[in-house]
Design an enzyme around this catalytic site. Structure first.
Site, short mmCIF file in Angstrom:
data_model
loop_
_atom_site.label_atom_id
_atom_site.label_comp_id
_atom_site.label_asym_id
_atom_site.label_seq_id
_atom_site.Cartn_x
_atom_site.Cartn_y
_atom_site.Cartn_z
N ASP A 14 0.87 -1.18 0.00
CA ASP A 14 0.00 0.00 0.00
C ASP A 14 0.91 1.22 0.00
O ASP A 14 1.76 1.37 0.90
CB ASP A 14 -0.88 0.02 1.26
N ASP A 133 -13.64 -4.07 -1.77
CA ASP A 133 -13.55 -3.91 -0.33
C ASP A 133 -14.97 -4.11 0.21
O ASP A 133 -15.87 -3.35 -0.13
CB ASP A 133 -13.06 -2.50 0.03
#
Length: 254
Positions: A14, A133
């Site tokens: 990330d 997500d």
């Protein structure tokens, strides 16, 4: 006899402001190193792929990402997937041209599902990963969230999974928001539900804390396991993990 495809281990980077970061339930981000150095280490340690997500992508960051992708791609010899702020075929082309192998779409695909169809047509299904997500809702299913897990969409996970499959996506990257960063294991019920709904590879993400958790993901429908914290902080080595999986009958590339 049909050969069993090797299951893949994918460290996730990330990226925020040019650094690798990691949080819990999408919050409390901490620095975890330089992307180029971290990617090179994973390449050398035997990762099967690397996923690179620009989690705070903006117009300025997009240029930075293409440059960083080019630098990372020079250092590694395994497939690289890049996501974050990709909203057009031109964005995809720039990143593929910079050296990545697959594009990960998330919020932009929800806003414009046709982007999946167009991307698959232009670059091939194998290039298009749709990231999801999802958080459990009161009705017992899961709801899709966008913008780094900040915006609820009202969209049902299984319906969306079927739609992206029908539109030509090559893979689904499924992150359980409830389990993300907790190290308490993947959402196995969620994995089984999505895996039985679509006919494309499923990457499990969110919750890996032990080798056993990754084994369980593979036993419950995942084709690849994506993790961050356990690899970034060297709690588990990829080599040891693959040895463990092989001993438990999971086909892996050693």
């Amino acid at each position: 006899m049909k050969t069993k495809l090797a299951k893949r281990i994918i460290p996730c980077l990330d990226i925020k402001d040019g650094r690798v970061v990691k949080g819990v339930n999408f919050l409390g981000l901490q620095d975890a190193g330089d992307p180029i150095e971290v990617a090179k280490r994973y390449n050398d340690e035997g990762a099967d792929e690397i996923t690179f997500l620009d989690i705070t992508a903006t117009i300025q960051a997009r240029k930075t990402t293409a440059q960083m992708v080019a630098q990372v791609a020079k250092e590694i010899f395994i497939p690289l997937t890049v996501g974050g702020g990709i909203a057009s075929l031109d964005n995809m082309y720039d990143l593929l041209n910079a050296g990545c192998d697959k594009i990960s779409l998330n919020s932009a695909a929800i806003k414009n599902p046709n982007l999946i169809t167009q991307g698959a047509k232009r670059f091939g299904s194998q290039c298009i990963v749709v990231a999801m997500d999802a958080r459990r809702n009161l009705s017992g299913g899961w709801e899709i969230y966008t913008h780094g897990g900040r915006n609820p969409t009202g969209i049902d996970l299984l319906e969306w999974a079927k739609e992206v499959y029908d539109r030509g996506a090559g893979e689904i990257l499924l992150t359980s928001m409830d389990c993300d960063g907790t190290k308490s294991g993947y959402d196995l019920e969620q994995l089984r539900a999505v895996s039985s709904s679509v006919g494309i590879p499923l990457i499990a993400s969110g919750g890996a804390g032990s080798m056993q958790h990754i084994l369980e993901a593979f036993e419950n429908g995942a084709d690849a396991a994506l993790a961050a914290s356990i690899f970034h902080y060297q709690e588990i080595s990829i080599k040891d993990l693959k040895k463990f999986l092989k001993e438990h009958g999971i086909p892996v590339r050693i």
